[in-house]
Design an enzyme around this catalytic site. Structure first.
Site: not given
Length: 260
Positions: A141, A159, A163
């Site tokens: 990401s 999150y 990533k």
């Protein structure tokens, strides 16, 4: 340009979004595709659209044993596995200070990070007996590299941590397995996938600063990155600007400490 004729590719998260677009783009270039997803309905629809060159496999990659079973099935289908797109991922919007670190967080890391590592390990195991060289692209990401300016305040810390883990694991995997595996990291910015569309039914209403693109454009950039042999495959120009404060902060700290 990579010739995908008579090759087999596995795409996890293939039932929607970036995974769906990757599968369709690879099939259009001649690959047979194994589609893996937890969403059976989405998976079947994508496979039906591709036709006989698609094998749908319903799988929950949060389960520790699932990655090895999936790789074995994908390899057995046609006796080869030339490309693995470890793309499955889930979103998470909770500020770190409020996160209870329970089952939801554990599933976030299980799917976004640990599944990618397990897939890489299993892929290397099936390649080893034949001596065949593999190719692995893991979807990270823009959050792998920074706290992007356009999404600050949205509670993407854990999150982003999952990533960022993908990125550093891939960098070490490249160092450890370069003799057997070509490794790539896809680093998308904002892509109009179900993670975004649930809260934004009309993509034309997206804030311009996030630079929203469609999955097909992301897939085209991903395959171009593979064709060029790139390790880092970003999808948005602003990613370079978002990284700069980290670099400059470290450089300033080194200077303050008298280390440069």
């Amino acid at each position: 340009m990579i010739d995908y004729t008579n090759t087999t590719a596995l795409i996890t998260g293939g039932g929607s979004g970036i995974g769906k677009a990757l599968a369709e783009a690879l099939a259009a270039r001649g690959a047979a595709v194994v589609l893996a997803d937890v969403n059976a309905a989405g998976l079947e629809a994508v496979a039906a659209g591709i036709g006989a060159n698609a094998l749908p496999v319903v799988v929950d990659l949060a389960k520790p044993e699932a990655a090895a079973e999936l790789i074995e099935r994908a390899f057995t289908w046609r006796g080869r596995l030339d490309l693995v797109c470890s793309n499955a991922g889930i979103g998470h919007n909770k500020k770190i200070k409020n996160e209870p670190l329970g089952p939801e967080t554990e599933r976030l890391f299980a799917v976004n990070l640990f599944a990618a590592v397990r897939i890489a390990q299993a892929y290397l195991r099936v390649l080893e007996p034949s001596g065949a060289r593999g190719r692995l692209m893991i979807t990270g990401s823009e959050n792998s590299l920074s706290a992007p300016a356009a999404v600050k305040g949205r509670g993407l810390g854990l999150y982003g941590a999952s990533k960022h883990g993908v990125l550093i694991a891939a960098e070490w995997l490249r160092d450890e397995s370069g003799d057997a595996l070509d490794v790539h990291v896809l680093m998308p910015g904002a892509v109009y996938t179900p993670l975004i569309s649930r809260g934004l039914p009309d993509p034309t209403k997206a804030p311009p600063q996030i630079g929203l693109i469609m999955p097909e454009q992301c897939a085209a950039l991903a395959l171009k990155g593979l064709d060029l042999g790139l390790f880092y495959i970003p999808t948005h120009a602003h990613i370079a600007d978002d990284i700069r404060p980290r670099y400059e902060g470290v450089a300033a700290a080194l200077k303050a400490l008298g280390l440069r």
